[in-house]
Design a protein around this motif. Sequence first.
Motif, PDB file in Angstrom:
ATOM      1  N   HIS A 324      41.220  42.984  48.329  1.00 22.17           N
ATOM      2  CA  HIS A 324      40.783  43.440  47.484  1.00 22.17           C
ATOM      3  C   HIS A 324      41.770  43.682  46.901  1.00 22.17           C
ATOM      4  O   HIS A 324      41.843  44.057  45.614  1.00 22.17           O
ATOM      5  N   ALA A 325      43.901  44.246  47.158  1.00 22.18           N
ATOM      6  CA  ALA A 325      44.257  44.731  45.465  1.00 22.18           C
ATOM      7  C   ALA A 325      44.858  42.951  45.177  1.00 22.18           C
ATOM      8  O   ALA A 325      44.765  43.812  44.021  1.00 22.18           O
ATOM      9  N   PHE A 326      44.519  42.255  45.780  1.00 19.76           N
ATOM     10  CA  PHE A 326      44.571  40.069  44.971  1.00 19.76           C
ATOM     11  C   PHE A 326      43.309  40.442  43.810  1.00 19.76           C
ATOM     12  O   PHE A 326      43.605  39.771  43.263  1.00 19.76           O
ATOM     13  N   TYR A 327      42.451  41.061  44.316  1.00 23.94           N
ATOM     14  CA  TYR A 327      40.930  40.270  43.620  1.00 23.94           C
ATOM     15  C   TYR A 327      41.218  41.573  42.643  1.00 23.94           C
ATOM     16  O   TYR A 327      41.009  41.225  41.419  1.00 23.94           O
ATOM     17  N   ASN A 328      41.429  42.308  42.950  1.00 28.99           N
ATOM     18  CA  ASN A 328      41.800  43.941  41.736  1.00 28.99           C
ATOM     19  C   ASN A 328      42.969  43.415  40.180  1.00 28.99           C
ATOM     20  O   ASN A 328      42.855  43.150  39.784  1.00 28.99           O
ATOM     21  N   ALA A 329      43.439  43.055  40.821  1.00 29.55           N
ATOM     22  CA  ALA A 329      44.771  41.851  40.240  1.00 29.55           C
ATOM     23  C   ALA A 329      44.050  41.065  39.802  1.00 29.55           C
ATOM     24  O   ALA A 329      44.699  40.811  37.693  1.00 29.55           O
TER      25      ALA A 329
END
Length: 407
Positions: A324-329
Amino acid sequence: MKHGLLIGSACLLALLSTVGASVAYPLLPPLFAGDAPNGLNAFLGLPPKLLFGVALMVNPVGLLIGSAILGPASDVIGRRRLLLLTTFGAAAGHLLTAYALLIQSYPLLVGARFATGLMEGNTAILRALLAERLQGQLRNHALSWLNGAFNLGWLAGPLLSGLSAHYSVTLPFYVAAGGLLLGALLSSLALALAPEARTAAAHAESWASTMRKRHAFTLLRHSPLRMLFLIHFSYACGVTAFYSFFPMWLVEVGRYDAAGIAFVNMAMCGLMAFTALFAGRASSLDPRQRVAGQAGAVALAIICVGLGNLWVGMAAIVLFGLPHAFYNATIQSWSVDQFAHHGQGSVMGLLSTTFCLANVVMALGGALLALVDTRLVLVAGGLFAATGAFAMRRWSRQPAPIESHAA
């Protein structure tokens, strides 16, 4: 103004804002799922899970409205003034929430959560502030660090609730309000050193005109942005179903209290915040392909919570934070690069508004599903996220969208 001061100020406000927004999540499920009746879970004799769903829904309704108008409005009116006014307003909302819990007034709690969400729609302003004043890889890193600050707030807020809930259910909201006021004062000094980026239209357009002409949904008349909206909405439905109902799942499956929910959430958000530190790095792979893979991993984690036992579910909750952190970035960096000519406030506002709309839909729809079984909400959320992943994968096989600046 040094870039470090700008980034640090934005991240401080993001952290404190999210702490205030997240303190309620470990506190509300035990209040509504507990066996003992109180002024909250017995309101009008309605089912406690339905009351819980509505209490969850009103905050993102406020966020939906705030995100739709505050980001675009800051393109015209100016970011600093609007950011500080809404921060003070959010602090007042936390104080009102604390009072509602103290007197166990469900209508006041709903109203306070709505008002607070409306003010917290200023997150689009923070993202636009960094997107317009930074360039290239530094901008990508800064947006990722800002996401990390938001994620860290989701760690600190529930942790604050878990540690203080035994003393008072209202204490976390007092601390959150005080932190926001202090953060606003410190950040105002830093932001005052930056030249205000306002368009010439700022002097000609009124608030009403700005909100009518420049709200985030006006971007949906552009075909690529409609596609982005539909994909991100599907993904966000999955994520908001997970965020809203995994605490209830922990109460029902593991008999967790506010402190237990807080510590599980702390592990998830700690991993998310750490991942955000390097999630903004450049990659030669098409951003849409990366987003598709990241969304698919998130969908798998959510479904594992819905279908797994307590230990499988807790592991999936924690590991959810990584993709999820990678998706947001990735989605934010690609969006500001691809659609910057529409206005950074408007683009960031659209992403924030999409997430808030999904939160409203899943809070209400999830509350109805939860009347049957909370696990159904999580499985449905995983399927929504998977749908978004497949749609983005198909889109990535087409040429990157190209729009003229006059589009």
